[in-house]
Design an enzyme around this catalytic site. Sequence first.
Site, mmCIF file in Angstrom:
data_model
loop_
_atom_site.group_PDB
_atom_site.id
_atom_site.type_symbol
_atom_site.label_atom_id
_atom_site.label_comp_id
_atom_site.label_asym_id
_atom_site.label_seq_id
_atom_site.Cartn_x
_atom_site.Cartn_y
_atom_site.Cartn_z
ATOM 1 N N GLU A 268 10.149 12.202 -6.431
ATOM 2 C CA GLU A 268 8.820 12.144 -7.087
ATOM 3 C C GLU A 268 9.006 12.048 -8.602
ATOM 4 O O GLU A 268 8.364 11.261 -9.280
ATOM 5 C CB GLU A 268 8.028 13.394 -6.709
ATOM 6 C CG GLU A 268 6.607 13.429 -7.220
ATOM 7 C CD GLU A 268 5.879 14.718 -6.819
ATOM 8 O OE1 GLU A 268 6.462 15.556 -6.089
ATOM 9 O OE2 GLU A 268 4.718 14.883 -7.234
ATOM 10 N N GLY B 290 1.905 19.195 -11.966
ATOM 11 C CA GLY B 290 1.036 18.893 -10.824
ATOM 12 C C GLY B 290 0.302 20.135 -10.375
ATOM 13 O O GLY B 290 0.247 21.131 -11.112
ATOM 14 N N VAL C 60 0.854 -1.198 0.000
ATOM 15 C CA VAL C 60 0.000 0.000 0.000
ATOM 16 C C VAL C 60 0.888 1.245 0.000
ATOM 17 O O VAL C 60 1.855 1.330 0.762
ATOM 18 C CB VAL C 60 -0.918 0.021 1.251
ATOM 19 C CG1 VAL C 60 -1.745 1.296 1.302
ATOM 20 C CG2 VAL C 60 -1.835 -1.210 1.258
ATOM 21 N N ALA D 85 5.959 21.114 -10.433
ATOM 22 C CA ALA D 85 6.108 20.478 -11.760
ATOM 23 C C ALA D 85 7.414 19.703 -11.720
ATOM 24 O O ALA D 85 8.394 20.159 -11.103
ATOM 25 C CB ALA D 85 6.154 21.545 -12.835
ATOM 26 N N SER E 156 -1.081 17.826 -3.010
ATOM 27 C CA SER E 156 -1.551 19.147 -2.537
ATOM 28 C C SER E 156 -3.070 19.273 -2.643
ATOM 29 O O SER E 156 -3.710 19.913 -1.838
ATOM 30 C CB SER E 156 -0.889 20.254 -3.355
ATOM 31 O OG SER E 156 -1.242 20.101 -4.724
ATOM 32 N N THR E 157 -3.646 18.608 -3.665
ATOM 33 C CA THR E 157 -5.107 18.786 -3.802
ATOM 34 C C THR E 157 -5.866 17.624 -3.180
ATOM 35 O O THR E 157 -7.087 17.674 -3.055
ATOM 36 C CB THR E 157 -5.515 18.855 -5.297
ATOM 37 O OG1 THR E 157 -5.184 17.607 -5.904
ATOM 38 C CG2 THR E 157 -4.789 19.983 -6.005
ATOM 39 N N ILE F 45 0.449 5.531 0.041
ATOM 40 C CA ILE F 45 -0.457 6.682 0.148
ATOM 41 C C ILE F 45 0.281 7.916 -0.372
ATOM 42 O O ILE F 45 1.371 8.244 0.114
ATOM 43 C CB ILE F 45 -0.908 6.892 1.611
ATOM 44 C CG1 ILE F 45 -1.640 5.638 2.128
ATOM 45 C CG2 ILE F 45 -1.805 8.120 1.724
ATOM 46 C CD1 ILE F 45 -2.005 5.698 3.606
ATOM 47 N N ASP F 46 -0.309 8.582 -1.391
ATOM 48 C CA ASP F 46 0.277 9.763 -2.026
ATOM 49 C C ASP F 46 -0.367 10.990 -1.385
ATOM 50 O O ASP F 46 -1.548 11.261 -1.582
ATOM 51 C CB ASP F 46 -0.019 9.696 -3.534
ATOM 52 C CG ASP F 46 0.175 11.044 -4.244
ATOM 53 O OD1 ASP F 46 -0.111 11.102 -5.460
ATOM 54 O OD2 ASP F 46 0.599 12.010 -3.588
#
Length: 552
Positions: A207, A236, A84, A240, A90-91, A86-87
């Site tokens: 990332e 993103g 698993v 970016a 920001s949004t 989890i990311d």
Amino acid sequence: MRRSHARSRVVKSSKSDMDPIKFQIRSGNRSSSTYTVTKSNSKHSKSNLCLIFVSIAVVLSFLFICYSILLSGGNRRGLIRYSVVIDGGSTGTRIHVFRYRIEFGKPVFEFRGGDYASLKLHPGLSAYSDDPDGASLSLMELVEFAKGRIPKGLWKETEVRLMATAGMRLVELSVQEKILGVARRVLKSSGFLFRDEWASVISGSDEGVYAWVVANFALGSLGGDPLKTTGIVELGGASAQVTFVSSEPVPPEFSRTISIGNVSYNLYSHSFLHFGQNAAHEKLWGSLVSKDQNSAVESTRKGIFTDPCAPKGYNLDTIAQKQHLSGFLAEESKFSASLQAGGNYSECRSAALTILQEGNDKCSYQHCSIGSSLTPKLQGRFLATENFFYTSKFFGLGEKSWLSNMISAGEKFCGEDWSKLRVKDPSLDEEDLLRYCFSSAYIVSLLHDTLGVPLDDERVKYANQAGDNIPLDWALGAFILQTAAETSQHTGSSNLHSFYALFGTDSNTLLYLIGIPILITVLVYLVSKWRKPQLKTIYDLEKGRYIVTRIR
Ligand SMILES: Nc1nc2c(ncn2[C@@H]2O[C@H](COP(=O)(O)OP(=O)(O)OP(=O)(O)O)[C@@H](O)[C@H]2O)c(=O)[nH]1
Ligand SMILES: [Ca+2]
């Protein structure tokens, strides 16, 4: 046990040279008689005995194999693993649940059907800066989503990692630690395998590398010739990313080397914080309403600023209020300006360029691209992901010449009256619809005006999945790298893998290879037991004659 002067004779059955065991039985008032119970002769008993031993040994080994497979989580399950990620964006926060197999010591990923599931919840973790505990609710909901997709018996061996990105990088360190502390509490009590250090804010460079890994995994170029790999440029919300194999020398702060198998990839990887699409748009609004002398656009009349990236008729008061309330404005600039929508694509594109070049004056390299960072000349093919994809899809742009078509699409959209745009897309949230004007200008300004991608360059394609519909999400790249590293560490020690290697990996094969021989042995043994009964002849003194009886 025996009576006096009774005669006892023992007659060996002529039929077999068996050793007699003698005893007498008194039955009621009848005189006792002597029976001879004969042991089976040693040859017969030996063959039965070894048959029994063989069948017991084979059955035990079969049980041992099943047990060892079950011990390692069951046959199919012994091959199946879950993970698993989890990311923390920001949004929003998105959980990814991966199911994969270990075959011949190597992880096998599918990323479709039951092998992959994800769920995104809004808002992102950084929205809980004023109330870190509030983050636990959405994290617990995400954990429940994952639990619903992983067999309970495997939870304790399923690793869960939380990796936060730009949204959290923009938050003060002390607030980051509070929010991460809440996340660690939730994940520690999730029932999954978790360590505190597995919840962190990852670097933008990581990332970018993870996004590059999943793109090349999907395209089948991971592990191949570095010059045949595909770069990624990702737009993103808050940041970016640009990552690709560069043959130009890359300063160490932008250089990443990863090895896949025996191939090393020397990457340029950088994340441009504050240059994600949403952050850049906020920067535009901030520069419009502040008295900032290098505002992205000039004011038309005193105190009235025109936003070229808002179609005419759009009411910007809410935006101006939000900018004011969000403290985006420098302290000394009291809120005095008001905003009006100008709807002018080329002015919007040049405002976007001004934002992208902010910081160029502090450039410490021979040339800077975005802000004060260096980007070598892009080389090879690229996939342009996230907002590049969403905006191109919104305008219905085909793959061919999509960048040059973005200009005409943007000119049309930004120049249109807002009321007409609302009618065309009534279902879209107003702020999301509004963003497409800025986005169409920002994309061209970023790729063409700043990074030098020719408008008709077919090497750069927009996408949000590749290969066998594999989502181009950096979290998948993080999972691929992590799992490959762990599996290669464990493969040597696990004899179970060699067991599977020997017997193949499909559970049916295992069943046939082990089950059938067992079955045959047990059948042979049972048949041998049921073969015609062993008879023997004994002399019955009482009856004064020979009788035939069966051995048990
Ligand atoms: N138009 C549109 N934009 C989307 C959609 N989904 C995500 N985005 C935007 O795409 C960008 C990146 O998406 P995500 O990576 O999911 O956002 P994020 O992780 O919260 O943002 P970052 O932390 O900057 O990566 C953000 O600007 C989102 O607003 C969509 O369905 N439509
Ligand atoms: Ca993201």
